[in-house]
Scaffold this motif. Structure first.
Motif, PDB file in Angstrom:
ATOM      1  N   VAL A  98      29.881  24.153   8.476  1.00 52.24           N
ATOM      2  CA  VAL A  98      28.932  24.264   9.581  1.00 52.24           C
ATOM      3  C   VAL A  98      28.299  25.646   9.689  1.00 52.24           C
ATOM      4  CG1 VAL A  98      30.032  22.432  10.896  1.00 52.24           C
ATOM      5  CG2 VAL A  98      30.704  24.805  11.301  1.00 52.24           C
ATOM      6  N   SER A  99      28.625  26.515   8.761  1.00 53.08           N
ATOM      7  CA  SER A  99      28.057  27.862   8.792  1.00 53.08           C
ATOM      8  C   SER A  99      26.537  27.801   8.676  1.00 53.08           C
ATOM      9  CB  SER A  99      28.619  28.695   7.635  1.00 53.08           C
ATOM     10  OG  SER A  99      27.958  29.934   7.561  1.00 53.08           O
ATOM     11  N   THR A 100      25.883  28.640   9.448  1.00 52.70           N
ATOM     12  CA  THR A 100      24.426  28.721   9.379  1.00 52.70           C
ATOM     13  C   THR A 100      23.966  29.923   8.560  1.00 52.70           C
ATOM     14  OG1 THR A 100      24.365  29.942  11.453  1.00 52.70           O
ATOM     15  CG2 THR A 100      24.106  27.536  11.580  1.00 52.70           C
ATOM     16  N   GLU A 101      24.909  30.588   7.932  1.00 54.05           N
ATOM     17  CA  GLU A 101      24.560  31.727   7.084  1.00 54.05           C
ATOM     18  C   GLU A 101      23.779  31.218   5.872  1.00 54.05           C
ATOM     19  OE1 GLU A 101      26.884  35.010   4.397  1.00 54.05           O
ATOM     20  OE2 GLU A 101      27.799  34.356   6.268  1.00 54.05           O
ATOM     21  N   PRO A 102      22.611  31.784   5.604  1.00 55.06           N
ATOM     22  CA  PRO A 102      21.809  31.308   4.473  1.00 55.06           C
ATOM     23  C   PRO A 102      22.510  31.556   3.141  1.00 55.06           C
ATOM     24  CG  PRO A 102      20.561  32.870   5.829  1.00 55.06           C
ATOM     25  CD  PRO A 102      21.974  32.873   6.328  1.00 55.06           C
ATOM     26  N   VAL A 103      22.269  30.664   2.201  1.00 52.66           N
ATOM     27  CA  VAL A 103      22.766  30.838   0.840  1.00 52.66           C
ATOM     28  C   VAL A 103      21.569  30.802  -0.103  1.00 52.66           C
ATOM     29  CG1 VAL A 103      25.041  29.860   1.270  1.00 52.66           C
ATOM     30  CG2 VAL A 103      23.196  28.372   0.545  1.00 52.66           C
ATOM     31  N   GLN A 104      21.677  31.510  -1.194  1.00 48.23           N
ATOM     32  CA  GLN A 104      20.588  31.523  -2.160  1.00 48.23           C
ATOM     33  C   GLN A 104      20.890  30.542  -3.276  1.00 48.23           C
ATOM     34  OE1 GLN A 104      19.943  35.543  -3.467  1.00 48.23           O
ATOM     35  NE2 GLN A 104      18.788  36.043  -1.653  1.00 48.23           N
ATOM     36  N   ARG A 105      19.899  29.749  -3.624  1.00 45.87           N
ATOM     37  CA  ARG A 105      20.003  28.788  -4.706  1.00 45.87           C
ATOM     38  C   ARG A 105      18.678  28.782  -5.463  1.00 45.87           C
ATOM     39  NH1 ARG A 105      24.570  28.306  -3.052  1.00 45.87           N
ATOM     40  NH2 ARG A 105      25.698  26.442  -2.484  1.00 45.87           N
ATOM     41  N   THR A 106      18.761  28.570  -6.748  1.00 46.43           N
ATOM     42  CA  THR A 106      17.545  28.292  -7.501  1.00 46.43           C
ATOM     43  C   THR A 106      17.345  26.787  -7.464  1.00 46.43           C
ATOM     44  OG1 THR A 106      18.711  28.045  -9.594  1.00 46.43           O
ATOM     45  CG2 THR A 106      17.921  30.275  -9.036  1.00 46.43           C
ATOM     46  N   VAL A 107      16.161  26.335  -7.741  1.00 48.22           N
ATOM     47  CA  VAL A 107      15.873  24.908  -7.687  1.00 48.22           C
ATOM     48  C   VAL A 107      16.809  24.139  -8.612  1.00 48.22           C
ATOM     49  CG1 VAL A 107      14.130  23.148  -8.157  1.00 48.22           C
ATOM     50  CG2 VAL A 107      13.495  25.243  -6.981  1.00 48.22           C
ATOM     51  N   LYS A 108      17.079  24.680  -9.793  1.00 51.31           N
ATOM     52  CA  LYS A 108      17.944  23.959 -10.738  1.00 51.31           C
ATOM     53  C   LYS A 108      19.381  23.842 -10.249  1.00 51.31           C
ATOM     54  CE  LYS A 108      19.267  27.894 -13.489  1.00 51.31           C
ATOM     55  NZ  LYS A 108      19.673  28.372 -14.741  1.00 51.31           N
ATOM     56  N   ASP A 109      19.794  24.673  -9.277  1.00 52.66           N
ATOM     57  CA  ASP A 109      21.155  24.618  -8.744  1.00 52.66           C
ATOM     58  C   ASP A 109      21.334  23.554  -7.668  1.00 52.66           C
ATOM     59  OD1 ASP A 109      21.973  26.732 -10.352  1.00 52.66           O
ATOM     60  OD2 ASP A 109      21.462  28.238  -8.841  1.00 52.66           O
ATOM     61  N   VAL A 110      20.241  22.951  -7.228  1.00 55.46           N
ATOM     62  CA  VAL A 110      20.306  21.968  -6.148  1.00 55.46           C
ATOM     63  C   VAL A 110      20.101  20.576  -6.747  1.00 55.46           C
ATOM     64  CG1 VAL A 110      19.271  21.225  -3.969  1.00 55.46           C
ATOM     65  CG2 VAL A 110      19.372  23.655  -4.533  1.00 55.46           C
ATOM     66  N   PRO A 111      21.080  19.673  -6.570  1.00 51.94           N
ATOM     67  CA  PRO A 111      20.924  18.324  -7.110  1.00 51.94           C
ATOM     68  C   PRO A 111      19.659  17.658  -6.567  1.00 51.94           C
ATOM     69  CG  PRO A 111      23.148  18.662  -6.295  1.00 51.94           C
ATOM     70  CD  PRO A 111      22.338  19.848  -5.872  1.00 51.94           C
ATOM     71  N   LEU A 112      18.944  16.981  -7.420  1.00 52.92           N
ATOM     72  CA  LEU A 112      17.675  16.356  -7.059  1.00 52.92           C
ATOM     73  C   LEU A 112      17.773  15.493  -5.796  1.00 52.92           C
ATOM     74  CD1 LEU A 112      14.707  16.052  -7.848  1.00 52.92           C
ATOM     75  CD2 LEU A 112      15.361  14.113  -9.261  1.00 52.92           C
ATOM     76  N   PRO A 113      18.793  14.634  -5.662  1.00 51.44           N
ATOM     77  CA  PRO A 113      18.840  13.784  -4.458  1.00 51.44           C
ATOM     78  C   PRO A 113      18.973  14.557  -3.151  1.00 51.44           C
ATOM     79  CG  PRO A 113      20.383  12.997  -6.124  1.00 51.44           C
ATOM     80  CD  PRO A 113      19.865  14.317  -6.593  1.00 51.44           C
TER      81      PRO A 113
END
Length: 184
Positions: free
Chosen positions: A137-152
């Motif tokens: 439930v943390s609202t702290e932002p995290v950094q991700r590249t697009v390729k690190d995020v599953p498409l769905p």
């Protein structure tokens, strides 16, 4: 990835946590940080802190309730907490009933298509489950590249532009322009 604890090197496991390969790294970090704290407390106190849990189960789900997760209780001895968007859940088996099912299970994704899951066996410290739920439930932002995020799951993300730290207000002004004259 599995984490387990044994009272003796050749003895049976007292408890186990299992994360699948796609569990977000922030969740792993927060659980491992809590585990390290428990280990250090255990080592320094001479008590079996890793095996004697004084943490109330409520500690693991109070953060979920504070963030608006729904709560349902079943007569089979389980309670389920669901995220407001319906894409995350934590289940707590509060009545053992002689089963070997995990005490805590967390997952994300739609009901038929889980993106990741984690489970905590009977005997696992509730504080480790609390570390996972607080991280969820943390609202702290995290950094991700697009390729690190599953498409769905890309449609479920909140995107924010990275901010640059602001310069301190007492910054020294740049030096005055050099006097005109010969240059080398």
């Amino acid at each position: 990835m599995d984490i387990g604890a044994k009272r003796a090197p050749s003895g049976p496991e007292a408890w186990r946590i299992t994360f699948d390969a796609t569990t977000p790294v922030e969740l792993l970090n927060d659980v491992h940080t809590e585990l390290l704290d428990l280990y250090l407390e255990d080592r320094d106190s001479g008590k079996d802190v890793l095996f004697e849990d004084a943490t109330a189960p409520y500690e693991a789900y109070k953060a979920l309730l504070a963030r608006g997760w729904s709560h349902s209780v079943e007569i089979n001895g389980t309670q389920t907490f669901r995220s407001p968007d319906g894409l995350g859940a934590v289940q707590h088996r509060y009545a053992n009933m002689g089963t070997h099912k995990p005490t805590w299970t967390a997952w994300a994704g739609s009901p038929g298509d889980r993106l990741w899951s984690a489970s905590f066996s009977i005997g696992t410290h509730a504080s480790l489950a609390a570390a996972l739920t607080a991280s969820l439930v943390s609202t702290e932002p995290v950094q991700r590249t697009v390729k690190d995020v599953p498409l769905p799951s890309r449609q479920q993300l909140y995107l924010a532009t990275a901010t640059q730290p602001t310069a301190p207000s007492s910054a020294v002004p740049p030096p005055a322009a050099a006097a005109r004259g010969r240059t080398r």
